[in-house]
Write a protein that holds these residues in place. Structure first.
Motif, PDB file in Angstrom:
ATOM      1  N   GLU A   1       7.241  -2.294  -5.203  1.00  0.00           N
ATOM      2  CA  GLU A   1       8.136  -1.706  -4.197  1.00  0.00           C
ATOM      3  C   GLU A   1       7.499  -0.450  -3.589  1.00  0.00           C
ATOM      4  OE1 GLU A   1      12.148  -0.877  -5.631  1.00  0.00           O
ATOM      5  OE2 GLU A   1      12.277   0.734  -4.129  1.00  0.00           O
ATOM      6  N   VAL A   2       6.982   0.439  -4.452  1.00  0.00           N
ATOM      7  CA  VAL A   2       6.360   1.671  -3.945  1.00  0.00           C
ATOM      8  C   VAL A   2       5.065   1.362  -3.203  1.00  0.00           C
ATOM      9  CG1 VAL A   2       5.297   3.866  -4.635  1.00  0.00           C
ATOM     10  CG2 VAL A   2       7.456   3.144  -5.667  1.00  0.00           C
ATOM     11  N   ALA A   3       4.300   0.405  -3.728  1.00  0.00           N
ATOM     12  CA  ALA A   3       3.056   0.030  -3.052  1.00  0.00           C
ATOM     13  C   ALA A   3       3.339  -0.444  -1.633  1.00  0.00           C
ATOM     14  CB  ALA A   3       2.331  -1.069  -3.839  1.00  0.00           C
ATOM     15  N   ARG A   4       4.424  -1.218  -1.461  1.00  0.00           N
ATOM     16  CA  ARG A   4       4.788  -1.719  -0.132  1.00  0.00           C
ATOM     17  C   ARG A   4       5.230  -0.562   0.775  1.00  0.00           C
ATOM     18  NH1 ARG A   4       8.946  -4.657  -1.439  1.00  0.00           N
ATOM     19  NH2 ARG A   4       7.867  -6.644  -1.657  1.00  0.00           N
ATOM     20  N   ASP A   5       6.085   0.328   0.224  1.00  0.00           N
ATOM     21  CA  ASP A   5       6.636   1.433   1.024  1.00  0.00           C
ATOM     22  C   ASP A   5       5.564   2.391   1.520  1.00  0.00           C
ATOM     23  OD1 ASP A   5       9.136   0.457   0.679  1.00  0.00           O
ATOM     24  OD2 ASP A   5       9.771   1.940  -0.816  1.00  0.00           O
ATOM     25  N   ARG A   6       4.502   2.559   0.749  1.00  0.00           N
ATOM     26  CA  ARG A   6       3.548   3.628   1.068  1.00  0.00           C
ATOM     27  C   ARG A   6       2.216   3.119   1.588  1.00  0.00           C
ATOM     28  NH1 ARG A   6       5.080   8.087  -3.484  1.00  0.00           N
ATOM     29  NH2 ARG A   6       7.331   7.807  -3.240  1.00  0.00           N
ATOM     30  N   SER A   7       2.137   1.838   1.893  1.00  0.00           N
ATOM     31  CA  SER A   7       0.870   1.351   2.461  1.00  0.00           C
ATOM     32  C   SER A   7       1.130   0.809   3.862  1.00  0.00           C
ATOM     33  CB  SER A   7       0.255   0.275   1.567  1.00  0.00           C
ATOM     34  OG  SER A   7       1.158  -0.797   1.369  1.00  0.00           O
ATOM     35  N   PHE A   8       0.077   0.665   4.631  1.00  0.00           N
ATOM     36  CA  PHE A   8       0.186   0.092   5.968  1.00  0.00           C
ATOM     37  C   PHE A   8       0.645  -1.358   5.861  1.00  0.00           C
ATOM     38  CE2 PHE A   8      -2.675   3.645   6.871  1.00  0.00           C
ATOM     39  CZ  PHE A   8      -2.038   4.174   7.985  1.00  0.00           C
ATOM     40  N   GLY A   9       1.574  -1.741   6.748  1.00  0.00           N
ATOM     41  CA  GLY A   9       2.171  -3.076   6.675  1.00  0.00           C
ATOM     42  C   GLY A   9       1.136  -4.185   6.683  1.00  0.00           C
ATOM     43  N   GLN A  10       0.181  -4.095   7.596  1.00  0.00           N
ATOM     44  CA  GLN A  10      -0.826  -5.156   7.677  1.00  0.00           C
ATOM     45  C   GLN A  10      -1.651  -5.210   6.389  1.00  0.00           C
ATOM     46  OE1 GLN A  10      -1.280  -7.567  10.072  1.00  0.00           O
ATOM     47  NE2 GLN A  10      -2.629  -8.368   8.450  1.00  0.00           N
ATOM     48  N   SER A  11      -2.024  -4.013   5.894  1.00  0.00           N
ATOM     49  CA  SER A  11      -2.835  -3.992   4.670  1.00  0.00           C
ATOM     50  C   SER A  11      -2.052  -4.538   3.480  1.00  0.00           C
ATOM     51  CB  SER A  11      -3.307  -2.561   4.364  1.00  0.00           C
ATOM     52  OG  SER A  11      -4.158  -2.115   5.387  1.00  0.00           O
ATOM     53  N   PHE A  12      -0.743  -4.230   3.434  1.00  0.00           N
ATOM     54  CA  PHE A  12       0.051  -4.774   2.331  1.00  0.00           C
ATOM     55  C   PHE A  12       0.162  -6.294   2.458  1.00  0.00           C
ATOM     56  CE2 PHE A  12       3.819  -6.040  -0.003  1.00  0.00           C
ATOM     57  CZ  PHE A  12       3.571  -5.445  -1.221  1.00  0.00           C
ATOM     58  N   ASN A  13       0.309  -6.783   3.693  1.00  0.00           N
ATOM     59  CA  ASN A  13       0.378  -8.233   3.896  1.00  0.00           C
ATOM     60  C   ASN A  13      -0.935  -8.920   3.512  1.00  0.00           C
ATOM     61  OD1 ASN A  13       2.997  -8.208   4.803  1.00  0.00           O
ATOM     62  ND2 ASN A  13       2.430  -8.044   6.964  1.00  0.00           N
ATOM     63  N   ASP A  14      -2.041  -8.211   3.679  1.00  0.00           N
ATOM     64  CA  ASP A  14      -3.346  -8.802   3.375  1.00  0.00           C
ATOM     65  C   ASP A  14      -3.589  -8.961   1.879  1.00  0.00           C
ATOM     66  OD1 ASP A  14      -4.124  -8.940   6.037  1.00  0.00           O
ATOM     67  OD2 ASP A  14      -5.179  -7.010   6.003  1.00  0.00           O
ATOM     68  N   VAL A  15      -2.928  -8.159   1.071  1.00  0.00           N
ATOM     69  CA  VAL A  15      -3.310  -8.075  -0.344  1.00  0.00           C
ATOM     70  C   VAL A  15      -2.452  -8.990  -1.226  1.00  0.00           C
ATOM     71  CG1 VAL A  15      -1.810  -6.136  -1.039  1.00  0.00           C
ATOM     72  CG2 VAL A  15      -4.020  -6.449  -2.151  1.00  0.00           C
ATOM     73  N   GLN A  16      -3.115  -9.688  -2.135  1.00  0.00           N
ATOM     74  CA  GLN A  16      -2.394 -10.412  -3.183  1.00  0.00           C
ATOM     75  C   GLN A  16      -2.535  -9.612  -4.466  1.00  0.00           C
ATOM     76  OE1 GLN A  16      -3.134 -14.695  -3.516  1.00  0.00           O
ATOM     77  NE2 GLN A  16      -4.315 -14.591  -1.617  1.00  0.00           N
ATOM     78  N   ILE A  17      -1.417  -9.370  -5.123  1.00  0.00           N
ATOM     79  CA  ILE A  17      -1.467  -8.655  -6.401  1.00  0.00           C
ATOM     80  C   ILE A  17      -1.296  -9.704  -7.493  1.00  0.00           C
ATOM     81  CG2 ILE A  17      -0.376  -6.874  -7.825  1.00  0.00           C
ATOM     82  CD1 ILE A  17       0.401  -5.474  -5.169  1.00  0.00           C
TER      83      ILE A  17
END
Ligand SMILES: [Zn+2]
Length: 325
Positions: free
Chosen positions: A282-298
């Motif tokens: 949740e925090v990772a999503r809130d504090r990262s750029f939307g495109q970069s968060f969409n690019d990443v698989q955790i």
């Protein structure tokens, strides 16, 4: 029949694991023994040499077939000189030129790499990180470590010290880690941090259930806090959530800085599942750029406690392939 084999040695504070791989990276020998760190430098090095000879024999080959040796070692180490400088979990080790010593004793070139970097490279080559050109490995247990893969290569920085994900600063004030940094991820979100905060609350008369669980199985650790939270102790759960949020702060920084395709996450804290990962994500999503968060698989790591030795093999193979060893 293989021409060359590679030895990957994982030197840990409690165990030594040696894996032997053929030219294609397939494991063909495997020896695991206790480190017996109390034997001191010479005693432990003798054990490493014997374990490597055993693993080579198990692989059905002779020692001269070993093309190169990779060693996964606890930091801090000098990877350029192949020296273990001052490992916290190997008492009495100070500036030990392990690469040179193993090279002499086993008659093959040897290279050292930081254990978390080895684990990250192993996940990239053989585990959950396969196929990702840009990925970051994070391991969260009593400490927090990491490894950075850029363009399919381990990124080691100017002097081999890159990838210290556990020491990303996530709070400007607060407790310190073992290395003395204020507010780094390891100081805020590691198993050690969770246990430290729990102990402080217990001293104030709180966390009664956590205290009772720890009494039966000392010393108090993060797993005790997690168990108490599962049994309904709200304040214990709050400590896990808090650690998860700090972990997410670190993940956001990784995502913003590297725009990776994957973050491979492992270590004992991941066994807490959603209790720690849901607030982290949740925090990772809130504090990262939307495109970069969409690019990443955790993604959860796959290789468990063989990752260090497998990564050491990968380090040695890559070095040989590059003509550098
Ligand atoms: Zn730190």
């Amino acid at each position: 029949m293989t021409d060359h084999i590679y030895a990957g040695i994982d030197l840990g504070g409690t165990k030594i694991l040696v894996l032997i791989a053929d030219d294609n990276g397939k494991v063909i020998g495997d020896t695991r023994i206790p480190t017996e760190a109390a034997l001191g430098v010479d005693g432990v090095i003798n054990r490493i040499v014997e374990a490597t000879k055993d693993a080579v024999q198990e692989a059905g080959v002779e020692l001269p077939a070993v093309r190169a040796i990779g060693v996964s070692a606890p930091g801090p180490i000098d990877t350029v000189k192949g020296i273990i400088t001052d490992p916290p979990n190997l008492h009495g080790w100070h500036n030990v030129p392990l690469a040179r010593i193993l090279q002499e004793r086993l008659d093959a070139p040897a290279i050292l790499e930081n254990d978390a970097n080895c684990q990250g490279l192993a996940e990239h080559e053989y585990g959950a990180g396969r196929g990702f050109r840009h990925m970051v490995f994070v391991t969260a247990s009593t400490g927090i470590g990491g490894g950075i893969i850029i363009d399919n290569e381990l990124y080691v920085g100017a002097s081999g010290a890159a990838g210290e994900i556990g020491h990303l600063v996530v709070a400007s004030e607060g407790p310190t880690c073992g290395a003395g940094h204020i507010g780094c991820l390891e100081a805020m979100a590691s198993g050690t941090a969770i246990a430290r905060d729990a102990a402080a609350l217990i001293a104030q008369g709180q966390l009664v259930r956590t205290a009772r669980i720890a009494e039966h199985n000392p010393p108090l650790d993060a797993a005790d806090v997690f168990r108490a939270s599962q049994e309904g102790e709200t304040e214990a759960g709050a400590l896990i959530t808090r650690a998860g949020r700090y972990l997410g702060t670190g993940l956001a920084s990784i995502i913003n800085a590297f725009n990776p395709q994957a973050i491979i996450i492992g270590g004992g804290l991941i066994n807490m599942g959603d209790a720690i990962m849901a607030p982290a994500i949740e925090v990772a999503r809130d504090r990262s750029f939307g495109q970069s968060f969409n690019d990443v698989q955790i993604i959860e790591s796959e290789l468990g406690d063989r990752a260090g030795a497998l990564g050491a093999i990968a380090v040695a193979r890559k070095k040989v392939a590059a003509g550098a060893m």
